[in-house]
Design a protein around this motif. Structure first.
Motif, short mmCIF file in Angstrom:
data_model
loop_
_atom_site.label_atom_id
_atom_site.label_comp_id
_atom_site.label_asym_id
_atom_site.label_seq_id
_atom_site.Cartn_x
_atom_site.Cartn_y
_atom_site.Cartn_z
N GLN A 129 46.75 6.59 -4.72
CA GLN A 129 45.38 7.04 -4.49
C GLN A 129 44.76 7.58 -5.78
OE1 GLN A 129 46.00 9.86 -1.34
NE2 GLN A 129 46.95 8.31 -0.06
N LEU A 130 45.52 8.36 -6.51
CA LEU A 130 44.98 8.98 -7.71
C LEU A 130 45.06 8.05 -8.93
CD1 LEU A 130 46.46 12.53 -7.12
CD2 LEU A 130 44.13 11.76 -6.70
N ASP A 131 46.06 7.18 -8.96
CA ASP A 131 46.16 6.22 -10.05
C ASP A 131 45.04 5.19 -9.98
OD1 ASP A 131 47.66 5.09 -12.32
OD2 ASP A 131 48.07 3.43 -10.96
N LEU A 132 44.50 4.99 -8.78
CA LEU A 132 43.45 3.99 -8.60
C LEU A 132 42.24 4.29 -9.48
CD1 LEU A 132 42.71 1.45 -7.06
CD2 LEU A 132 41.88 2.90 -5.19
N TYR A 133 41.86 5.57 -9.59
CA TYR A 133 40.71 5.93 -10.42
C TYR A 133 40.95 5.55 -11.88
CZ TYR A 133 37.13 8.65 -12.81
OH TYR A 133 36.08 9.02 -13.61
N GLU A 134 42.16 5.83 -12.37
CA GLU A 134 42.49 5.47 -13.75
C GLU A 134 42.42 3.96 -13.96
OE1 GLU A 134 43.04 7.34 -16.40
OE2 GLU A 134 42.73 9.21 -15.30
N ARG A 135 42.86 3.20 -12.96
CA ARG A 135 42.82 1.75 -13.06
C ARG A 135 41.39 1.23 -13.09
NH1 ARG A 135 46.71 -0.44 -8.56
NH2 ARG A 135 47.64 1.61 -8.37
N VAL A 136 40.53 1.84 -12.28
CA VAL A 136 39.12 1.45 -12.30
C VAL A 136 38.52 1.72 -13.68
CG1 VAL A 136 36.84 1.97 -11.39
CG2 VAL A 136 38.76 1.73 -9.82
N CYS A 137 38.85 2.87 -14.27
CA CYS A 137 38.34 3.20 -15.61
C CYS A 137 38.84 2.21 -16.64
CB CYS A 137 38.74 4.62 -15.99
SG CYS A 137 37.89 5.91 -15.03
N ARG A 138 40.10 1.78 -16.51
CA ARG A 138 40.63 0.79 -17.45
C ARG A 138 39.94 -0.56 -17.25
NH1 ARG A 138 45.67 3.38 -16.22
NH2 ARG A 138 46.43 1.66 -14.94
N ALA A 139 39.60 -0.88 -15.99
CA ALA A 139 38.89 -2.13 -15.73
C ALA A 139 37.49 -2.11 -16.33
CB ALA A 139 38.81 -2.38 -14.22
N ILE A 140 36.83 -0.96 -16.26
CA ILE A 140 35.50 -0.83 -16.87
C ILE A 140 35.60 -0.98 -18.38
CG2 ILE A 140 33.61 0.80 -17.29
CD1 ILE A 140 34.13 1.91 -14.46
N ASP A 141 36.63 -0.39 -18.98
CA ASP A 141 36.85 -0.55 -20.41
C ASP A 141 37.12 -2.01 -20.77
OD1 ASP A 141 37.41 0.67 -23.12
OD2 ASP A 141 39.37 -0.21 -22.72
N LEU A 142 37.91 -2.66 -19.93
CA LEU A 142 38.20 -4.09 -20.14
C LEU A 142 36.92 -4.91 -20.07
CD1 LEU A 142 40.46 -6.31 -20.37
CD2 LEU A 142 40.39 -6.42 -17.87
N ALA A 143 36.04 -4.57 -19.14
CA ALA A 143 34.79 -5.32 -18.98
C ALA A 143 33.91 -5.24 -20.22
CB ALA A 143 34.02 -4.81 -17.76
N GLY A 144 34.06 -4.19 -21.00
CA GLY A 144 33.29 -4.06 -22.23
C GLY A 144 33.85 -4.87 -23.38
N LYS A 145 35.05 -5.45 -23.19
CA LYS A 145 35.72 -6.18 -24.27
C LYS A 145 35.82 -7.68 -24.02
CE LYS A 145 38.60 -2.14 -25.33
NZ LYS A 145 39.98 -1.59 -25.33
N VAL A 146 36.13 -8.07 -22.77
CA VAL A 146 36.33 -9.49 -22.52
C VAL A 146 35.00 -10.20 -22.33
CG1 VAL A 146 38.56 -9.06 -21.43
CG2 VAL A 146 36.53 -9.19 -20.00
N ARG A 147 35.01 -11.49 -22.60
CA ARG A 147 33.81 -12.30 -22.46
C ARG A 147 34.02 -13.37 -21.40
NH1 ARG A 147 29.89 -11.28 -26.12
NH2 ARG A 147 30.48 -9.97 -27.92
N LEU A 148 32.96 -13.64 -20.67
CA LEU A 148 33.00 -14.66 -19.63
C LEU A 148 32.83 -16.04 -20.27
CD1 LEU A 148 30.70 -12.85 -17.03
CD2 LEU A 148 33.20 -12.73 -17.23
N GLU A 149 32.89 -17.08 -19.46
CA GLU A 149 32.77 -18.45 -19.98
C GLU A 149 31.42 -18.69 -20.65
OE1 GLU A 149 33.58 -21.24 -16.92
OE2 GLU A 149 35.73 -20.83 -16.87
N ASN A 150 30.38 -17.96 -20.22
CA ASN A 150 29.06 -18.14 -20.82
C ASN A 150 28.89 -17.35 -22.12
OD1 ASN A 150 28.79 -15.52 -19.95
ND2 ASN A 150 27.26 -15.97 -18.37
N GLY A 151 29.92 -16.64 -22.54
CA GLY A 151 29.89 -15.92 -23.80
C GLY A 151 29.47 -14.47 -23.71
N GLN A 152 28.88 -14.05 -22.60
CA GLN A 152 28.47 -12.65 -22.49
C GLN A 152 29.66 -11.77 -22.08
OE1 GLN A 152 26.61 -12.95 -17.95
NE2 GLN A 152 25.59 -11.68 -19.46
#
Length: 392
Positions: free
Chosen positions: A253-276
């Protein structure tokens, strides 16, 4: 309910954070096998030797005797430090068997087993579900025949977590041959080295032997290993299930918040097929925002549940609602990360350290079954929390 951190709470957090900063294992946990089980034993032993085992266990039973809120703080710091927690071979012992023995065990059972659990010396598995009695646990058929001072057990169990490495098992059997449903069951401590027990590991899509099938052929256990009373085991089993579905999942339950934060950080780094960047995609950004809100709500539910458990002594049926919510959020997070990573997300060779997001996605399907399926959690929530008519 007062959720204000006291000076003692803040001091505990600082102390926990300091210890974890220098003691978290520097090498990743092996993906599976005996090496993984030994890693878990060693990590638990280290916590025990440094005075961090059993944060909320009563002092009389070897724990620290701290508050439920401080237990939450400990799990938050484990998640922050990315330290191993109880989704491994020590989980059943620490979060199922130990609390059940504290609540229902004899003095002799507590004195023998609890120190071994806290120190990591003894690993446990759960022998509840059967090939034809999983979600419908009350229909189990594995029988136990009382023969003097022993109980002879014959039958089979399924979904037995890490049974191949376990020292003991919390075993639920039918000791009254004429009984039906919840009546005539017995909760028994089973030594896994007992003659007549055969464990067959089952390799899953996680590429490990986390799941096992266990056979019993006239395996004999002392009557003194019964927790509670013979033929009254359903009451003891309900205690075990309440710990499993409630406090047993605090780490998730509590680790889930940390995972969501890591996913948000990941979203700022990876690029989709359209380049954004993924975070620039409105759909993904909206999903991540919703997941963060859900994770914060789950944390609030956890704190409320901890407070109630501190007051009553045992977790109640609200644990089912929490597990249902955590399961859905866990799965939704994994699917959102899959949308961000594309085809790379499908690569998995069994190594959790190399493919953590894929592992979490595969585990989310296990999580929707373990501890009671989501369908069962809905039934319990409807029946015991909402007082709705039972399904026919």
């Amino acid at each position: 309910m007062d959720l204000t951190y006291s000076d003692a709470d803040r001091a505990f957090r600082e102390k926990a954070r300091g210890w974890l900063s220098t003691n978290v294992p520097t090498t990743p946990r092996p993906a599976h096998g005996a090496a993984a089980a030994q890693f878990d034993r060693d990590w638990q032993r280290k916590q025990y030797e440094h005075g961090w085992a059993g944060v909320a266990w009563p002092k009389d039973f070897g724990g620290l005797g701290l508050s439920g809120l401080q237990q939450v703080i400990w799990y938050e710091e484990l998640a922050r430090a990315r330290a191993p927690h109880y989704i491994n071979t020590t989980y059943i012992a620490l979060m199922h068997a130990g609390p059940t023995l504290i609540a229902r065990g004899t003095d002799e059972q507590k004195a023998f087993h609890l120190p071994k659990i806290l120190s990591g010396e003894a690993l446990w598995c759960q022998g509840f579900s059967e090939p034809n009695a999983g979600s419908d646990l009350a229909s189990l058929k594995t029988r136990g025949v009382v023969d003097g001072d022993a109980i002879a057990v014959t039958g089979s169990k399924m979904w037995t977590t890490d049974a191949v490495y376990a020292d003991y098992q919390e075993l639920l059997i039918r000791t009254d041959p004429g009984s039906e449903r919840h009546k005539g069951l017995t909760w028994l401590i089973a030594d896994m080295k007992t003659p007549g027990i055969e464990v067959k590991p089952i390799r899953t899509m996680l590429m490990d032997e986390h799941v096992n099938l266990v056979f019993y052929d006239e395996a004999r256990f002392p009557v003194s290993n019964v927790v509670g009373q013979i033929n009254k085991g359903w009451s003891t089993a309900l205690s075990t299930l309440s710990f499993e579905r409630g406090l047993g999942f605090i780490g998730d339950q509590l680790d889930l918040y940390e995972r969501v934060c890591r996913a948000i950080d990941l979203a700022g780094k990876v690029r989709l097929e359209n380049g954004q960047r993924a975070i620039e995609d409105a759909g993904i950004a909206q999903k991540l925002a919703g997941l963060k809100a859900d994770a914060l709500a789950i944390r609030a539910m956890t704190l409320a549940h901890i407070t109630e458990s501190d007051r009553t002594g045992e977790p109640g049926p609200k644990g089912s609602l929490m597990k249902l919510t955590v399961t859905a959020t866990h799965k939704a997070l994994s699917e959102t990360v899959g949308d961000m990573l594309g085809w790379d997300f499908l690569e998995f060779d069994g190594d959790r350290a190399s493919h953590p997001w894929t592992y979490d996605y595969l585990w989310s399907w296990v999580f929707s079954i373990s501890g009671g399926t989501s369908e069962i959690q809905r039934e319990i929530t409807a029946d015991r929390l909402l007082d709705l008519p039972r399904a026919r």
